[in-house]
Scaffold this motif. Structure first.
Motif, short mmCIF file in Angstrom:
data_model
loop_
_atom_site.label_atom_id
_atom_site.label_comp_id
_atom_site.label_asym_id
_atom_site.label_seq_id
_atom_site.Cartn_x
_atom_site.Cartn_y
_atom_site.Cartn_z
N MET B 1 0.82 -1.21 0.00
CA MET B 1 0.00 0.00 0.00
C MET B 1 0.85 1.25 0.00
O MET B 1 0.42 2.29 -0.43
N GLU B 5 1.60 6.00 -2.79
CA GLU B 5 1.06 7.19 -2.11
C GLU B 5 1.78 8.46 -2.51
O GLU B 5 1.22 9.53 -2.53
N GLN B 6 3.10 8.36 -2.79
CA GLN B 6 3.88 9.55 -3.13
C GLN B 6 3.23 10.34 -4.25
O GLN B 6 3.14 11.55 -4.20
N MET B 9 0.24 13.25 -3.88
CA MET B 9 0.31 14.55 -3.21
C MET B 9 -0.18 15.69 -4.08
O MET B 9 -0.93 16.55 -3.63
N TYR B 12 -3.91 15.54 -4.23
CA TYR B 12 -4.56 16.04 -3.01
C TYR B 12 -4.58 17.55 -2.99
O TYR B 12 -5.57 18.18 -2.65
N PHE B 13 -3.45 18.15 -3.37
CA PHE B 13 -3.37 19.61 -3.36
C PHE B 13 -4.33 20.19 -4.41
O PHE B 13 -5.00 21.19 -4.16
N PHE B 16 -7.78 20.06 -3.06
CA PHE B 16 -7.92 21.09 -2.03
C PHE B 16 -8.19 22.45 -2.67
O PHE B 16 -9.14 23.16 -2.30
N VAL B 53 -14.18 14.88 -2.56
CA VAL B 53 -13.72 14.55 -1.20
C VAL B 53 -13.79 13.03 -1.02
O VAL B 53 -12.85 12.41 -0.53
N PHE B 57 -9.93 12.37 -1.18
CA PHE B 57 -9.54 12.49 0.23
C PHE B 57 -9.85 11.21 0.99
O PHE B 57 -9.10 10.79 1.86
N MET B 58 -11.01 10.60 0.66
CA MET B 58 -11.38 9.38 1.38
C MET B 58 -10.90 8.13 0.65
O MET B 58 -11.26 7.01 1.01
N HIS B 59 -10.11 8.31 -0.42
CA HIS B 59 -9.44 7.21 -1.11
C HIS B 59 -10.36 6.22 -1.79
O HIS B 59 -9.91 5.13 -2.18
N VAL B 60 -11.63 6.56 -1.96
CA VAL B 60 -12.54 5.57 -2.54
C VAL B 60 -12.15 5.23 -3.97
O VAL B 60 -12.33 4.10 -4.44
#
Lengths: 216, 105
Positions: B1, B5-6, B9, B12-13, B16, B53, B57-60
């Motif tokens: 997992m 993830e890197q 980012m 995500y920004f 946002f 979101v 954000f919630m990774h769904v």
């Protein structure tokens, strides 16, 4: 993955399966929360339809710019929450601590602003009850709007306080090394809860603050 | 997992910033008159914000189908709740035999 022995509960076959189960459990809880707030949204929709003009007048009494800024603050706290989860997945305890506290602080700002708003309502006799007056008039349907306003934002704020307490607890766990090894999902799970609370506000804000503003 | 993830980012920004911009747009639109469309537009923007979101954000977006289903079921039941409730109350005064609408004397 042998370094993560301690993170794997005995009734799961793998860390992935464990994470899947945790995620499903948290989503099941969030679905109950959706229905919980959903009932209030349904009630709000019915009464807004019945008393639109009173709701619009009452809504115009709220400060949409303060509400908008508060929305931005809460969205910011969701972003810092994402960063905390990201740090947890990479097992960086200091970053976890920092981003959890950034989230808590932004949540605190949100709650502080809400307190100021509530205090203003108190000053203007807008708390539903025997002393309710809307612009000097008693007995109007604006009181119904404010009943929904306080119930829904109050319940939302209560959820945030619970979330903030849990986040603070997790930050302590982080410093103690709880998230030093992979396989711990707590930060991600509470992240789901925090984002849900943000979602509720994303709908509350336009519905409560922005009714009939264009007439103004 | 931990591997992919890197690369998220920037995403995500981006989400946002999009959320902030849409919040500003929501307030701006509310202050202009689009007639009966003001409320649907506000709700559409809020729904779009909610979906990004949830997905990011919630990774769904990167979750299993079981998670998709769990999240989706919540939405389905919410739609049932709102749909049936409103289809009752909003049509109360459509035909006189069903009585007055809620809120009319």
């Amino acid at each position: 993955m042998s370094s993560s022995h301690g993170a794997l509960a005995h009734h799961f076959e793998s860390l992935d399966q464990q994470r899947e189960a945790h995620t499903l459990g948290m989503w099941a809880f969030l679905v109950t929360e959706v229905m919980f707030f959903g009932g209030l949204f349904a009630g709000y929709a019915v009464y807004r339809h019945a008393y639109y003009d009173a709701f619009a007048r009452a809504s115009n009494h709220l400060d949409a710019h303060i509400g908008g800024i508060n929305t931005a603050v809460l969205i910011g706290s969701s972003f810092t929450m994402v960063l905390a989860v990201h740090a947890a997945q990479r097992c960086k305890k200091i970053q976890i601590f920092v981003w959890l506290w950034a989230t808590i602080i932004l949540g605190g700002v949100f709650l502080g602003v809400k307190y100021v708003e509530y205090a203003d309502k108190w000053q203007h006799h807008l708390i539903p009850g025997p002393n309710f007056q809307f612009e000097g008039v008693q007995g109007g349907h604006e009181q119904i709007f404010f009943a929904f306003y306080f119930t829904m934002t109050g319940l939302h704020a209560f959820h945030m306080v619970i979330g903030a307490v849990i986040l603070a607890w997790l930050s302590v766990l982080a410093l103690k090394g709880r998230f030093d090894q992979p396989g711990r999902n707590a930060v991600e799970m509470i992240g789901l809860y925090w984002h849900f609370v943000d979602l509720v506000w994303i709908f509350l804000f336009p519905l409560l603050y922005l009714i009939g503003r264009h007439h103004a | 997992m931990s591997g992919h993830e890197q690369s998220h980012m920037k995403l995500y920004f981006g989400v946002f910033v999009t959320l902030l911009v849409l919040t500003f747009v929501t307030v701006w639109i509310a202050e202009h008159d689009y007639g009966a469309f003001n409320t649907p537009i506000a709700l559409a923007i809020a729904s779009f914000k909610a979906s990004i979101v949830i997905l990011y954000f919630m990774h769904v977006r990167w979750s299993s189908r079981v998670t998709w289903m769990a999240a989706g079921i919540g939405f389905v039941f919410l739609v049932i709740l709102l749909g049936f409730t409103l289809s009752d109350y909003l049509t109360r005064d459509w035909m006189q035999i069903y009585g007055p609408a809620l809120g009319s004397r």
